[in-house]
Design a protein around this motif. Structure first.
Motif, short mmCIF file in Angstrom:
data_model
loop_
_atom_site.label_atom_id
_atom_site.label_comp_id
_atom_site.label_asym_id
_atom_site.label_seq_id
_atom_site.Cartn_x
_atom_site.Cartn_y
_atom_site.Cartn_z
N THR A 181 31.54 18.81 -34.52
CA THR A 181 30.09 18.78 -34.38
C THR A 181 29.48 17.81 -35.37
O THR A 181 28.55 17.06 -35.04
CB THR A 181 29.50 20.18 -34.57
OG1 THR A 181 30.16 21.11 -33.69
CG2 THR A 181 28.01 20.21 -34.27
N THR B 64 27.34 14.34 -34.49
CA THR B 64 26.01 14.09 -35.06
C THR B 64 25.96 12.70 -35.70
O THR B 64 24.97 11.97 -35.57
CB THR B 64 25.66 15.16 -36.09
OG1 THR B 64 25.64 16.45 -35.45
CG2 THR B 64 24.29 14.92 -36.70
N GLU B 65 27.04 12.32 -36.39
CA GLU B 65 27.09 11.00 -37.01
C GLU B 65 27.11 9.89 -35.96
O GLU B 65 26.47 8.84 -36.14
CB GLU B 65 28.32 10.89 -37.91
CG GLU B 65 28.24 11.78 -39.15
CD GLU B 65 29.43 11.61 -40.07
OE1 GLU B 65 30.24 10.68 -39.85
OE2 GLU B 65 29.56 12.41 -41.02
N LYS C 141 25.85 10.11 -32.91
CA LYS C 141 24.53 10.09 -32.27
C LYS C 141 23.49 9.46 -33.19
O LYS C 141 22.52 8.85 -32.72
CB LYS C 141 24.14 11.52 -31.89
CG LYS C 141 23.13 11.60 -30.76
CD LYS C 141 23.06 13.02 -30.22
CE LYS C 141 22.17 13.08 -28.99
NZ LYS C 141 22.15 14.44 -28.40
N GLY C 142 23.67 9.59 -34.49
CA GLY C 142 22.74 9.01 -35.44
C GLY C 142 23.05 7.57 -35.79
O GLY C 142 22.47 7.02 -36.73
N THR D 52 27.39 16.47 -25.53
CA THR D 52 26.16 16.13 -26.26
C THR D 52 26.04 14.64 -26.50
O THR D 52 25.00 14.16 -26.96
CB THR D 52 26.10 16.85 -27.63
OG1 THR D 52 27.13 16.33 -28.49
CG2 THR D 52 26.26 18.35 -27.48
N ASN E 269 21.32 11.41 -23.94
CA ASN E 269 22.10 11.57 -25.17
C ASN E 269 22.63 10.24 -25.72
O ASN E 269 23.50 10.23 -26.59
CB ASN E 269 23.27 12.53 -24.92
CG ASN E 269 22.80 13.95 -24.66
OD1 ASN E 269 21.90 14.44 -25.32
ND2 ASN E 269 23.40 14.61 -23.68
#
Length: 250
Positions: free
Chosen positions: A67, A71-72, A74-75, A93, A99
């Protein structure tokens, strides 16, 4: 059930199903792989070297909670060629226009289950061995005063979330009220939570008596472990309906 999931990030796919670099960019000098921290030993000692030997491409890998890695990505903090997570839900995700289209496709390639791996040098080793042999309930050992259990952060790693679900299922399966609270304390109990990629090492160094691991982790490291019933170990798809009875929301 628990699956390990391989995804191509920012790639096209050939007719044979293999990932190839996007044609608008020059070929990379190395192949970057971000993977679930539970795969550190497998990726760094076996898969990575074998890939380089077979293809000639240098391999660069890093393991962390799935997870947290998603997140990394996606950022825009990380841009791997391949992402290997421990949950199809995590991959989803990163898919679709909403997304960011970071993942174009993924495939599940391995299924595993949760076990309790333990340090054979622990002062609780005799009781842990008895639990492994089936002569003592494993949850009674984990409830003993002074027992040091390790797990991962449910907000950063699917295994951390699954650990909470495991204890909820065990509470029902063994008819043991408050079992989850007795063993885990709060869901964010900082005395138990460690980065996934360091959990095995912390147990081996004596910082922990036991931890919640995937079966492949303890087998790769030749660690003793306690097998859990299929009704609670999240590894048998025939019990999906049973698993769905336990939920966790952060």
């Amino acid at each position: 059930p628990i699956s390990l999931v391989l995804a191509a990030c920012g790639s096209t796919t050939t007719s044979s199903g293999s990932a190839t670099p996007t044609p608008t960019t020059a070929p990379k000098s190395k192949v970057s792989v971000l993977y679930a921290g539970s795969l550190v030993n497998l990726m760094e000692k076996k898969v990575g070297p074998a890939f380089t030997q077979a293809t000639g491409y240098p391999y660069e890998g890093e393991g962390k909670g799935s997870t947290a890695l998603a997140t990394e990505i996606k950022g825009h903090l990380r841009t791997p060629d391949v992402f290997i997570s421990a949950s199809a839900a995590v991959n989803q995700t990163l898919m679709g226009a909403a997304n960011g289209n970071f993942v174009s496709w993924y495939a599940s390639f391995m299924r595993t289950s949760l076990v309790i791996g333990y340090n054979p040098q622990s002062k609780f080793a005799a009781d842990l061995q008895a639990a492994a042999n089936g002569t003592k309930p494993w949850y009674q050992v984990l409830e003993e005063p002074g027992f040091r259990l390790g797990r991962t952060d449910p907000a950063l790693d699917p295994k951390g979330l699954r650990t909470i679900i495991l204890m909820e299922l065990a509470q029902q399966y063994y008819n043991q009220p408050n079992l989850e609270q007795k063993i885990l304390g709060s869901t964010e109990n900082t005395s138990q939570i460690f980065p996934e990629e360091t959990l095995v090492a912390r147990m081996g160094s004596g910082q922990l008596d036991a931890g919640v691991f995937y079966l492949n982790e303890v087998k790769e490291q030749n660690l003793p472990y306690i097998t859990l019933p299929a009704q609670i170990n999240l590894g048998d798809p025939t019990y999906n309906t049973t698993y769905a009875k336990a939920t966790y929301t952060d």
